[in-house]
Design a protein around this motif. Structure first.
Motif, mmCIF file in Angstrom:
data_model
loop_
_atom_site.group_PDB
_atom_site.id
_atom_site.type_symbol
_atom_site.label_atom_id
_atom_site.label_comp_id
_atom_site.label_asym_id
_atom_site.label_seq_id
_atom_site.Cartn_x
_atom_site.Cartn_y
_atom_site.Cartn_z
ATOM 1 N N GLY A 244 38.630 20.989 44.604
ATOM 2 C CA GLY A 244 38.931 19.917 43.646
ATOM 3 C C GLY A 244 40.186 20.111 42.832
ATOM 4 O O GLY A 244 40.626 19.192 42.151
ATOM 5 N N VAL A 245 40.749 21.295 42.867
ATOM 6 C CA VAL A 245 41.939 21.561 42.061
ATOM 7 C C VAL A 245 43.050 22.185 42.900
ATOM 8 O O VAL A 245 42.792 22.708 43.977
ATOM 9 C CB VAL A 245 41.623 22.508 40.878
ATOM 10 N N GLY A 246 44.280 22.150 42.346
ATOM 11 C CA GLY A 246 45.421 22.685 43.076
ATOM 12 C C GLY A 246 45.790 21.742 44.208
ATOM 13 O O GLY A 246 44.977 20.906 44.623
ATOM 14 N N GLU A 247 47.024 21.840 44.663
ATOM 15 C CA GLU A 247 47.496 20.957 45.742
ATOM 16 C C GLU A 247 48.561 21.665 46.558
ATOM 17 O O GLU A 247 49.078 22.707 46.163
ATOM 18 C CB GLU A 247 48.115 19.664 45.165
ATOM 19 N N ASP A 248 48.914 21.015 47.693
ATOM 20 C CA ASP A 248 50.069 21.485 48.453
ATOM 21 C C ASP A 248 51.216 20.479 48.338
ATOM 22 O O ASP A 248 52.156 20.514 49.092
ATOM 23 C CB ASP A 248 49.696 21.772 49.916
ATOM 24 N N PHE A 249 51.094 19.549 47.377
ATOM 25 C CA PHE A 249 52.187 18.602 47.085
ATOM 26 C C PHE A 249 52.072 18.222 45.601
ATOM 27 O O PHE A 249 51.079 18.566 44.951
ATOM 28 C CB PHE A 249 52.073 17.351 47.972
ATOM 29 N N PHE A 250 53.096 17.519 45.090
ATOM 30 C CA PHE A 250 53.070 17.129 43.679
ATOM 31 C C PHE A 250 52.659 15.667 43.543
ATOM 32 O O PHE A 250 53.401 14.773 43.950
ATOM 33 C CB PHE A 250 54.441 17.370 43.035
ATOM 34 N N PRO A 251 51.465 15.397 42.996
ATOM 35 C CA PRO A 251 51.016 14.012 42.877
ATOM 36 C C PRO A 251 51.828 13.240 41.816
ATOM 37 O O PRO A 251 52.567 13.855 41.036
ATOM 38 C CB PRO A 251 49.548 14.135 42.414
ATOM 39 N N ALA A 252 51.645 11.913 41.803
ATOM 40 C CA ALA A 252 52.441 11.066 40.904
ATOM 41 C C ALA A 252 52.273 11.459 39.438
ATOM 42 O O ALA A 252 53.215 11.359 38.654
ATOM 43 C CB ALA A 252 52.041 9.607 41.101
ATOM 44 N N ALA A 253 51.079 11.923 39.066
ATOM 45 C CA ALA A 253 50.832 12.220 37.644
ATOM 46 C C ALA A 253 51.280 13.622 37.215
ATOM 47 O O ALA A 253 51.087 14.000 36.063
ATOM 48 C CB ALA A 253 49.345 12.040 37.326
ATOM 49 N N TRP A 254 51.891 14.361 38.129
ATOM 50 C CA TRP A 254 52.413 15.701 37.769
ATOM 51 C C TRP A 254 53.567 15.515 36.800
ATOM 52 O O TRP A 254 54.595 14.933 37.148
ATOM 53 C CB TRP A 254 52.843 16.414 39.039
ATOM 54 N N GLU A 255 53.407 15.982 35.551
ATOM 55 C CA GLU A 255 54.476 15.846 34.542
ATOM 56 C C GLU A 255 54.682 17.196 33.879
ATOM 57 O O GLU A 255 54.186 17.456 32.792
ATOM 58 C CB GLU A 255 54.096 14.790 33.491
ATOM 59 N N PRO A 256 55.439 18.093 34.547
ATOM 60 C CA PRO A 256 55.528 19.482 34.079
ATOM 61 C C PRO A 256 56.081 19.619 32.669
ATOM 62 O O PRO A 256 55.766 20.585 31.970
ATOM 63 C CB PRO A 256 56.431 20.154 35.111
ATOM 64 N N GLU A 257 56.882 18.640 32.236
ATOM 65 C CA GLU A 257 57.444 18.771 30.879
ATOM 66 C C GLU A 257 56.349 18.703 29.804
ATOM 67 O O GLU A 257 56.558 19.106 28.664
ATOM 68 C CB GLU A 257 58.555 17.740 30.638
ATOM 69 N N LEU A 258 55.171 18.214 30.206
ATOM 70 C CA LEU A 258 54.061 18.135 29.238
ATOM 71 C C LEU A 258 53.232 19.413 29.180
ATOM 72 O O LEU A 258 52.425 19.585 28.279
ATOM 73 C CB LEU A 258 53.116 16.984 29.605
ATOM 74 N N TYR A 259 53.412 20.289 30.177
ATOM 75 C CA TYR A 259 52.567 21.478 30.219
ATOM 76 C C TYR A 259 53.346 22.676 29.673
ATOM 77 O O TYR A 259 54.461 22.943 30.096
ATOM 78 C CB TYR A 259 52.078 21.805 31.644
ATOM 79 N N ASP A 260 52.714 23.420 28.762
ATOM 80 C CA ASP A 260 53.389 24.569 28.169
ATOM 81 C C ASP A 260 53.274 25.801 29.059
ATOM 82 O O ASP A 260 54.076 26.719 28.965
ATOM 83 C CB ASP A 260 52.779 24.867 26.799
ATOM 84 N N GLU A 261 52.261 25.812 29.895
ATOM 85 C CA GLU A 261 52.017 27.003 30.716
ATOM 86 C C GLU A 261 51.134 26.622 31.900
ATOM 87 O O GLU A 261 50.289 25.733 31.776
ATOM 88 C CB GLU A 261 51.271 28.019 29.812
ATOM 89 N N VAL A 262 51.358 27.288 33.033
ATOM 90 C CA VAL A 262 50.444 27.134 34.175
ATOM 91 C C VAL A 262 49.954 28.537 34.531
ATOM 92 O O VAL A 262 50.761 29.436 34.779
ATOM 93 C CB VAL A 262 51.142 26.492 35.399
ATOM 94 N N ILE A 263 48.633 28.735 34.508
ATOM 95 C CA ILE A 263 48.082 30.074 34.753
ATOM 96 C C ILE A 263 47.390 30.108 36.119
ATOM 97 O O ILE A 263 46.420 29.383 36.335
ATOM 98 C CB ILE A 263 47.063 30.468 33.651
ATOM 99 N N PRO A 264 47.899 30.940 37.049
ATOM 100 C CA PRO A 264 47.209 31.046 38.355
ATOM 101 C C PRO A 264 45.958 31.914 38.231
ATOM 102 O O PRO A 264 45.976 32.940 37.553
ATOM 103 C CB PRO A 264 48.253 31.718 39.258
ATOM 104 N N ILE A 265 44.893 31.474 38.875
ATOM 105 C CA ILE A 265 43.619 32.206 38.836
ATOM 106 C C ILE A 265 43.125 32.368 40.272
ATOM 107 O O ILE A 265 43.153 31.412 41.055
ATOM 108 C CB ILE A 265 42.559 31.426 37.997
ATOM 109 N N SER A 266 42.662 33.575 40.603
ATOM 110 C CA SER A 266 42.198 33.812 41.979
ATOM 111 C C SER A 266 40.838 33.161 42.208
ATOM 112 O O SER A 266 40.100 32.879 41.262
ATOM 113 C CB SER A 266 42.083 35.317 42.233
ATOM 114 N N ASP A 267 40.515 32.960 43.500
ATOM 115 C CA ASP A 267 39.185 32.455 43.859
ATOM 116 C C ASP A 267 38.112 33.357 43.268
ATOM 117 O O ASP A 267 37.111 32.895 42.733
ATOM 118 C CB ASP A 267 39.018 32.451 45.389
ATOM 119 N N GLU A 268 38.336 34.660 43.403
ATOM 120 C CA GLU A 268 37.325 35.617 42.951
ATOM 121 C C GLU A 268 37.039 35.452 41.463
ATOM 122 O O GLU A 268 35.888 35.349 41.036
ATOM 123 C CB GLU A 268 37.816 37.039 43.239
ATOM 124 N N GLU A 269 38.091 35.383 40.666
ATOM 125 C CA GLU A 269 37.889 35.254 39.215
ATOM 126 C C GLU A 269 37.245 33.908 38.883
ATOM 127 O O GLU A 269 36.383 33.822 38.014
ATOM 128 C CB GLU A 269 39.221 35.425 38.485
#
Ligand SMILES: Cc1ncc(COP(=O)(O)O)c(C=O)c1O
Length: 487
Positions: A250-275
């Motif tokens: 349900g989350v993450g993508e292999d492309f950037f959808p229309a609503a992707w607006e990186p200037e609004l996000y202060d940080e993106v934190i990658p999290i592993s499947d395990e965690e």
């Protein structure tokens, strides 16, 4: 028509649903659609305690929406907008390629407003998901997953054809601007009011990016200092990955959808499947809030954020749906152990790997496009008799393993036709090796090795090594020698 008769079905665009006058002065909702949104916010008391978090960490519980997920909100908004824009007429049809929460939201709103729903999905989808949508009265068209995207049978092409043939409305949540708008209108204001305007951080997973972008647009407008943090599966493009596969749904993508607006996000934190998975299980157990893998991913990121935050800060994590949809995966001990996310015992598969020569520590593999000659050379150089065939480069995801080559099979194939030596491995490879988790019982490995020459060991959802009969035999020998003091 009797004066108080409830009118179901179509209303003119923009017109409010007629309320039953008997509802006046009661707390009875006019229809289930009116129960979408206004989800509660709850302090994560036990997680705060166990993690030593001094800021206030709380969860927006989207599970209390009628369809059990955050997707009820965009489903309603996209349908209302389509009515206003004349894209949906009375008795009209909605076609969407979806198997998940958005389908449920659309089906609920469609039931109330008298639309037909047709959902298109692949045959890879779990049967419960098909049953769930059918339970809401939706029709489901199942397409084969093993076809190219431009094949007329592919699920995108079938959705396209049905939209055309049925003169249907296709919400297309990945491109529909009303998806984020749903959260600008509802989720954002709810968070502001529920925290009395004191929210300082908002953490959410992103798929279509509707939730995070909609909430961010509203909150930044109210207070530009509010920090917006996206949690993202490792491998997804939002956190800089190349779109390689992962297991959280349900989350993450292999492309950037229309609503992707990186200037609004202060940080993106990658999290592993395990965690993600282990956090989902922990939150469910210690808080008594059943959440799915993507909720676990968001909480894992929120814990990092809340630990750094000040005691006066309010960190809100967005929980999109319930763990009920993931009982056969995240909450199934065997499934978790098989991917190497759980340890079942002390003396397990890992013990065998620990006793092997350290040169076997990294995974030996061959790429699908490499030649049989290269595969044979690699086997010979490393003294092994089989190699998994893996796409890309390490670290691999389990889904990137496409098959295996075996010394014996290759020998026979070359004997029949010597030109096979220069053929790409993918043309001649055999099926994938059976998998076992690094924390599964050795007993299971022995049982599986009765029929398979080798097993692929997974750790944290990723291929770690190949385990052979010889490995297990050498281990038993070492253990026996040690027992009689010969080791
Ligand atoms: C199951 C599921 N679907 C979708 C999303 C993403 O929401 P959106 O599509 O609004 O970005 C999430 C977010 O965590 C999710 O867990």
């Amino acid at each position: 028509m009797a004066e108080n008769e409830i009118v179901a079905g179509w209303f003119e665009p923009g017109e409010a649903m007629p309320a039953d006058p008997r509802l006046a002065g009661t707390a009875i909702a006019d229809s289930v659609v009116d129960l979408i949104g206004n989800t509660p916010l709850v302090r994560m008391r036990r997680i705060m305690e166990t993690e030593g978090i001094t800021s206030l960490l709380c969860m927006k519980m989207e599970t209390t929406n009628p369809g059990g997920s955050a997707k009820d909100r965009p489903a309603l908004e996209m349908i209302l907008a389509a009515e206003r824009e004349g894209l949906l007429r009375p008795g009209g049809t909605i076609v969407e390629p979806t198997s998940g929460n958005t389908g449920v939201g659309l089906a609920i709103v469609a039931a109330q407003r008298g639309y037909r729903c047709v959902f298109v999905m692949t045959d890879k989808v779990a049967p419960e998901k098909i049953s769930l949508l059918k339970a809401y009265g939706a029709e489901v068209v199942v397409c084969p997953v093993a076809v190219e995207p431009d094949d007329p049978q592919s699920y995108y092409k079938v959705a396209e054809r049905l939209t055309h043939e049925l003169e249907a409305f296709r919400p297309n949540q990945y491109a529909n601007p009303h998806n984020p708008v749903a959260h600008v209108k509802t989720t954002g204001p709810e968070l502001w009011e529920q925290t009395a305007g004191r929210i300082t951080h908002f953490v959410a997973g992103a798929g279509t990016c509707g939730s995070i972008t909609g909430v961010a647009r509203y909150l930044k407008e109210r207070n530009p200092d509010i920090r917006i943090i996206a949690a993202d599966p490792e491998g997804s493009v939002f956190s800089g990955g190349s779109g390689r596969p992962y297991l959280v749904e349900g989350v993450g993508e292999d492309f950037f959808p229309a609503a992707w607006e990186p200037e609004l996000y202060d940080e993106v934190i990658p999290i592993s499947d395990e965690e993600s998975f282990l956090t989902a299980r922990r939150v469910s157990q210690v808080e008594g809030i059943l959440i799915g893998g993507s909720g676990g991913m968001a909480v894992a990121a929120a814990i990092q954020v809340a630990k750094r935050a000040d005691p006066d800060d309010i960190v809100v994590v967005f929980n999109p749906d319930s763990g009920r949809g993931y009982l056969s995966r995240v909450f199934d001990d065997e499934w978790m152990a098989n991917f190497g996310f759980l340890r079942e015992c002390e003396q397990c598969v890992a013990a065998v790997l620990d006793t092997r020569s350290p040169t076997l520590d990294s995974l030996l593999y061959v790429n699908p496009a490499e030649t049989v000659r290269i595969a044979i050379e690699r086997m010979r150089a490393n003294g092994v008799s089989q190699l998994p065939v893996c796409k890309n480069t390490p670290p691999f995801a389990a889904a990137e393993v496409s098959g295996a080559v075996d010394e014996l099979d290759l020998m026979e194939a070359i004997h029949r036709d010597p030109s096979v030596l220069e053929t790409a491995v993918e043309k001649v490879m055999g099926p994938k090796l059976p998998t076992i988790g690094v924390g599964q019982k050795l007993e299971l490995a022995v049982q599986m090795l009765e029929t398979a020459p080798a097993l692929l060991v997974l750790s944290g959802g990723r291929p770690l090594s190949v385990l052979t009969r010889t490995d297990v035999l050498s281990y038993f020998e070492a253990v026996a020698d040690e027992a009689v003091g010969r080791g």
